[in-house]
Structures are given as structure tokens and as C-alpha cells.
Design an enzyme around this catalytic site. Sequence first.
Site, PDB file in Angstrom:
ATOM      1  N   ASP A 120       0.839  -1.205   0.000  1.00 50.85           N
ATOM      2  CA  ASP A 120       0.000   0.000   0.000  1.00 50.85           C
ATOM      3  C   ASP A 120       0.874   1.255   0.000  1.00 50.85           C
ATOM      4  OD1 ASP A 120       0.868  -0.567   2.631  1.00 50.85           O
ATOM      5  OD2 ASP A 120      -0.622   0.810   3.438  1.00 50.85           O
ATOM      6  N   GLU A 121       0.342   2.341  -0.518  1.00 47.40           N
ATOM      7  CA  GLU A 121       0.949   3.668  -0.439  1.00 47.40           C
ATOM      8  C   GLU A 121       2.416   3.660  -0.855  1.00 47.40           C
ATOM      9  OE1 GLU A 121       0.017   4.436   3.736  1.00 47.40           O
ATOM     10  OE2 GLU A 121      -1.633   5.710   3.086  1.00 47.40           O
ATOM     11  N   VAL A 122       2.709   3.033  -1.990  1.00 45.50           N
ATOM     12  CA  VAL A 122       4.090   2.857  -2.413  1.00 45.50           C
ATOM     13  C   VAL A 122       4.576   4.070  -3.211  1.00 45.50           C
ATOM     14  CG1 VAL A 122       5.660   1.437  -3.770  1.00 45.50           C
ATOM     15  CG2 VAL A 122       3.844   0.369  -2.434  1.00 45.50           C
ATOM     16  N   GLU A 158      -4.168  -2.229  -3.255  1.00 48.53           N
ATOM     17  CA  GLU A 158      -3.552  -1.530  -4.375  1.00 48.53           C
ATOM     18  C   GLU A 158      -2.904  -2.487  -5.368  1.00 48.53           C
ATOM     19  OE1 GLU A 158      -2.861   1.535  -1.001  1.00 48.53           O
ATOM     20  OE2 GLU A 158      -3.433  -0.570  -1.222  1.00 48.53           O
TER      21      GLU A 158
END
Length: 517
Positions: free
Chosen positions: A323-325, A360
Site C-alpha cells: 500500500d501507499e508505495v 492496491e
Amino acid sequence: MTFLVAFLQMFLVTAFLTLALTDGRIPTFKAAAHSGGGSSAGHADKSGVFLWPIPKEFLYGNETLTVDPGLSLEASGGGGNSSLIESAFRRYKSYVFKHHAKYSGPRSARKFRYDVSKLTIVVNSGDDNLKLGTDESYALYVSKGDGQSILQGATLEANTVYGALRGLETFSQLCTFNFLTKDVEIYRAPWHIQDEPRFPYRGLLLDTSRHFLPMTVIKGVIESMSYAKLNVLHWHIIDEQSFPLEVPSFPKLWNGAYTKWERYTTDDASEIVEGVGYPKLWPSKTCREPLDVSKNFTFDVISGILSDMRKIFPFELFHLGGDEVNTEHNMTGKDAYQYFVLKAQKIATSHGWNPVNWEETFNTFKEKLSPNTVVHNWLGPGVCPLAVAKGFKCIVSNQGVWYLDHLDVPWEKFYYNEPLEGIKHASQHKLVLGGEVCMWGETVDASDIQQTIWPRAAAAAERLWSTRESTSADNATVLPRLEYFRCLLNQRGVAAAPVTNDYGRMPPIGPGSCYEQ
């Protein structure tokens, strides 16, 4: 004892180690019509039934039974001699009779005859192997031991020791101390309860990377989870902020702890079950996320960590994050992202894990993911219907309703979040493993974690355990039962906040009863 799913979220050098609650402290009728003065889940009057989570099927009467403070245990069956049964019985007996020791004299002198003097526990299987989907069903029967009933006193039947543990929690909630007679009593007897969980995965994420939590605090959270029949602790041990976990293959990693006193040894991690040191991991000194996917050393470290963790955590799931990469370095963003996730999945699979990834990864390259991937929802509703339609399993953690650090989310939103929403085909329902409430640690530490978790996590716990019908929007028993359960948590030493607060973990706004806050 607890289930442990080891989860490692490597994009931010973060690790999850998930526990599935059992020892801790961790069969069925269809809902029947009103019968014999009693009721079943979803039918007739259930006012005054203060069980949490509500059992799948139950019938009750209108008698009051007394319980012997010398309550004895008779265990039988293939798993009846398990040490888990004996230790859990002693623990629950201490909860039930916490007031009684000082009052037992007068009744004993009069040779008072108690209605329930023995708890019979029958565990069919001697297999105590714990895994996702372990049978947690049980049947509990409580009646007067007067010789007129086939089932005398209290009888608990389960296929596994873990089902017996769930039944012991329910039995303990039936027992109430009468301050006038100084007896422990069971109201509305006889009770016939047949129960099992709706979902196999009923989790709580605990974040120890933003604030270190002492072992005693983690154990206290695990203990409290069992009261609500939550069964998976998702231990988010490390993240960008700190790396407090000992990894023998790479001993410098835990130099990333906040201090040398805020660390977890491998023995600590084992007890829960029963990035600073390696700059080559990062693309540059100033860019420490994601890990540098162009270097083999990055994957050597991942493999080493997973290998070490496999020796500690036996559960079959491992969370690889995603996530949130930050995708602004080296290879083109999407290529690097996909490359890392797929290679990490192969490493996890080689160590015997099934990979779990945040949603994601599914949203970006679902066609490339391992078919064994469990998609972990968090961004909002809607991804689980898409994931199960593609044959993937899914875990629900919608941040809008199941993130405990969102203090403005009231208990009602936790309670009415339905994991199967939008999934029309019954064949796909089984692909939803369950759900998880998330206690991210930016604003919690040992001083306020329990009152931030409870009682809102209990609302989600009933959604995940009880039938969809019994948790319907028109169920008038929910609030009084949740208030009662919150008080039970307080009585057991868990600092659960008032139910009806405007914000999570707020103290009471004024004088009043625990049962009306």
C-alpha cells in the site's frame, strides 16, 4: 496461546505478525420459534439476554439457577485431557467467582444445595493443531441438576479444544453475581445454545512501529480479544518509523528501534505465539521507501527475514504489504512496483506462506498476482466484490468504518459494516475470509490503547461472529448488550471506554452507571 500469522510488509520495511487467538482467554439449530418461555436468536423477546457476541442459535427458559463456588470440571473425549481445557477452566472460574470467596462460608455451613455443581466438557477431537478455519463450534446446555433432565448441570460439547474455549466464554457470560444472596446465578435457565462463527478470520491489527508496546500490554490486548471471540491478532511490528524486531539473519536491522529498550527479541515473539543497519536496502540515503528493487541484496534480506519468521510463526498467511508505495525512483513506477510484489510473493511462497497484499496490488496488476493471494481491503467499500469475482480471497478492513484510530467513527458504523455487501453470488461468499479492525499506532501507546480499541472493536466482532440476520438494523438489543459487555470488560480489568461517546476513547462526560454510558 494464540494463532500467529506472520505478516511482512516490505515496501516500508514493515512487518506484520498476525496472531489467531485461541487459548485465551480464544454444531447448530436453525433459529427456532419461541418455545417453553424461551427464545432464539432473531425471534421473540430477547430483552435481558446479555451475551456478546450473540450466539447463532439459543433457547432459554425462566428459571434461576445457583452455581456452586466449588464448581468442578469433568472433561472427556479425544481432547478432554488437553492442558488448554484445564487452564481455561481455572481462568474462567476465577472470573465468575471473583466476589465469592469471602461469602462461601455461611452457605457451606448450611449445606446449601447448588443447582450447578459440575461443568462437563466433551471435546471430540484430540487434534489441537491451530490454523485458519479451525472448528470453533460448540454446544452449551445448562439446566438444574435435579435428576429430572437428561442433561444435568452444565454440559459443553465441542469438536476441538478451541470450540470449547469459545463455549467457556459464553458460559462465563451467563453467570452473574447476586449481591443480595451472595450467590453466582444463571438467569433464564434452562439454556440450550448451539454456536459457531460466521467468518473464520476475525482480526485486530496492532501497530507497534509507531509506538512501542510492552509485552504485558500486547498480552493484555490478546486476552481481551478472546472475550469478544476475535481470533486473529495482526501484529504490525515494523514500519518506516521503527524496526524493533530481532532478525538473527540480519542483526543490525533492529538498530532501527526507537531506543535499545524498545525492542522485541525472537523469544518475545515466540512467547506471543505460544532498516537502519542496512542502507543498501534503500534507493538513496534520502529515499528510504520503497526498498531498492534493483539490488539482489534487498531480496536476500526479505528471504532472510521470512526464513527467520517462519521458525517462530506457524500460521499460513504472510502479509507482504503493497500500500501507499512511492514509485518515483529507478525503474518506471508501475514496473518496479509489480516486480517487487511478484518477487516477494514467490519468496513467501517458497517458505510455505500464502501471500496477503493490500488492495492496491489487486487494483494495479490483478492478472499477475499469485492465485493464492489474499486481497486486503482498506481504501473503502467495493474491492472485495471485485476480488472474489476474480477468484481471490479477501479480508475486509474498510478504513471509513473499521479503523480504530479514526476516533470520530461511532460504534454503530463498526457494527453495521457488512463484509458481504455487494457480493451477490453465494458461491463467492466463502472467499471473504472475514474482516479486521485496525489499531494504527500514531496516537496510541500503553496509556490509552485499550480504551481506543474497546468497545468499538466488539461491535465489529459481533458482526464477524454472529449471523447476518441476528445483526440486522432493527435489532433493539444491540446497544444494551454492548453497554453490558463494556462493563464486563471493565470488571475484567480492560479499560474499555463508554459506548455512547462522541469520540472513541473519551472518558465519561459526568456521573452515571457503567450500564448507561
